[in-house]
Design an enzyme around this catalytic site. Sequence first.
Site, PDB file in Angstrom:
ATOM      1  N   HIS A   1      -9.357  -0.765  -7.714  1.00 43.22           N
ATOM      2  CA  HIS A   1      -9.005   0.386  -6.888  1.00 43.22           C
ATOM      3  C   HIS A   1      -7.781   1.130  -7.442  1.00 43.22           C
ATOM      4  O   HIS A   1      -7.770   2.361  -7.497  1.00 43.22           O
ATOM      5  CB  HIS A   1      -8.718  -0.097  -5.462  1.00 43.22           C
ATOM      6  CG  HIS A   1      -8.439   0.988  -4.484  1.00 43.22           C
ATOM      7  ND1 HIS A   1      -9.414   1.826  -3.989  1.00 43.22           N
ATOM      8  CD2 HIS A   1      -7.276   1.379  -3.879  1.00 43.22           C
ATOM      9  CE1 HIS A   1      -8.886   2.680  -3.142  1.00 43.22           C
ATOM     10  NE2 HIS A   1      -7.585   2.422  -3.057  1.00 43.22           N
TER      11      HIS A   1
ATOM     12  N   ASP B   1       0.831  -1.201   0.000  1.00 38.46           N
ATOM     13  CA  ASP B   1       0.000   0.000   0.000  1.00 38.46           C
ATOM     14  C   ASP B   1       0.865   1.251   0.000  1.00 38.46           C
ATOM     15  O   ASP B   1       1.416   1.625   1.025  1.00 38.46           O
ATOM     16  CB  ASP B   1      -0.883  -0.036   1.255  1.00 38.46           C
ATOM     17  CG  ASP B   1      -2.045   0.933   1.199  1.00 38.46           C
ATOM     18  OD1 ASP B   1      -2.079   1.764   0.295  1.00 38.46           O
ATOM     19  OD2 ASP B   1      -2.912   0.834   2.080  1.00 38.46           O
TER      20      ASP B   1
END
Length: 457
Positions: free
Chosen positions: A365, A271
């Site tokens: 995403h 991330d």
Amino acid sequence: MADQSTPEASPEDIPSQKSPGRPSARRSPKGAAAKRSSTSTPEDTDSGTAFHRSVISRRRLLGTAGATGLALGAAGGAAGYAAAPSDKALPLTSLGTERVMFHGKHQSGITDAVQARGHLAAFDLAAGAGRTEAAALLRRWSATAERLMAGEAAPHDDTDVARDAGPSALTITFGFGNSFFSRTGLEKQRPSALDPLPDFSSDRLDKSRSNGDLWVQIGADDALVAFHALRALQKDAGSAARLRWQMNGFNRSPGATAHPMTARNLMGQIDGTHNPKPTDADFDQRIFVPASGDPAWMANGSYAVVRRIRMLLDDWEKLSLQAQEAVIGRRKDTGAPLSGGTETTEMDLEKSAADGSPVVPLNAHARITRPDQNGGAAMLRRAFSFHDGFDPDGTPDAGLLFICWQADPLRGFVPVQRKLDRGDALSQYIRHEASGLFAVPGGAAQGEYMGQRLLEG
């Protein structure tokens, strides 16, 4: 939460506020303070993140263990360390010596590497408190922050929680919420960029844990150092302000991996791959208010959007690995885009599978959050994970304390979140439960307290 969040380490050079730590003897073994120095050095990695944190190599760690083994074996752990002969006091490891400067062009905690432990807190001015009380509070907070970030004791009534520890990369960041300006009679100084965020259809916000007059972000690589700072600032608030909400976060500890790499979130995903980098030509333009900006007191400052994003981990963990990767648009093991390559390979949005469908799904995403899919909108993500126990049915209350920085949230966070709100595959596995927007002024010059240009301008 987005493809660009929570950087942990990177090869990029950044405007550094770090210098060798010089903690007071009160906070360290006798004689150790004079020996401490920062050992952070840039090193090359293949990570696409925007920051770097030095790590203690396995060899160095073993060497340290060998040097202290007899003392630790005889007395046990920290007790052996504290009992070392005063004339040969052992220095802190590099993890403890890392110091971030309080004074500077920008506040700390924005471009600094994300730390292992974080605390976020919002305060509301007490009834009857106004501009005078706010200025006095910011003076106290600034004096405390400067001392604690140097590894010293609090200016008064220190609790000794962090005694014997060094600075441990402590950063303390201060911001102002929309409501602060009406409470202090400074409405004319309220930036237009601080207008309330729009409503998003996926929000499930708890107003009692959102916004606030004043915001504080604390980060450190030692949990006791971070808590010590939180407690000191809370005590400093005194009768001038009351705590509105407070949240605790964490990240991987520096040195926990064999080499610097992008962090993982609680979904297990890498991330932070495409976080903006200080080496980007337009980095300052995107992240910081220009020196000639309006209002003048926000020069070199930034705007922080804070969101408590709960991850619905029970639902997420029921998905197959392939399904999880399709939701994100990246491989779980390496962070590489589904279109191929390594973590930092540019995602090929046009690549098709054998059946003609996009290799990276249209609602993935990582696809939706790309700046080139949002008119160039970009934010600097610097988040912490959180875990606040379990619901009565055993559901984990865990997720991401999402913090993003930008020169203007209307051109940074808002357009990206609107697009995510309309069709992000990840939306059904997360829930936005709290939100805040804060104006974070530039750093205080020597002799200034944080916010002085606003409160005394």
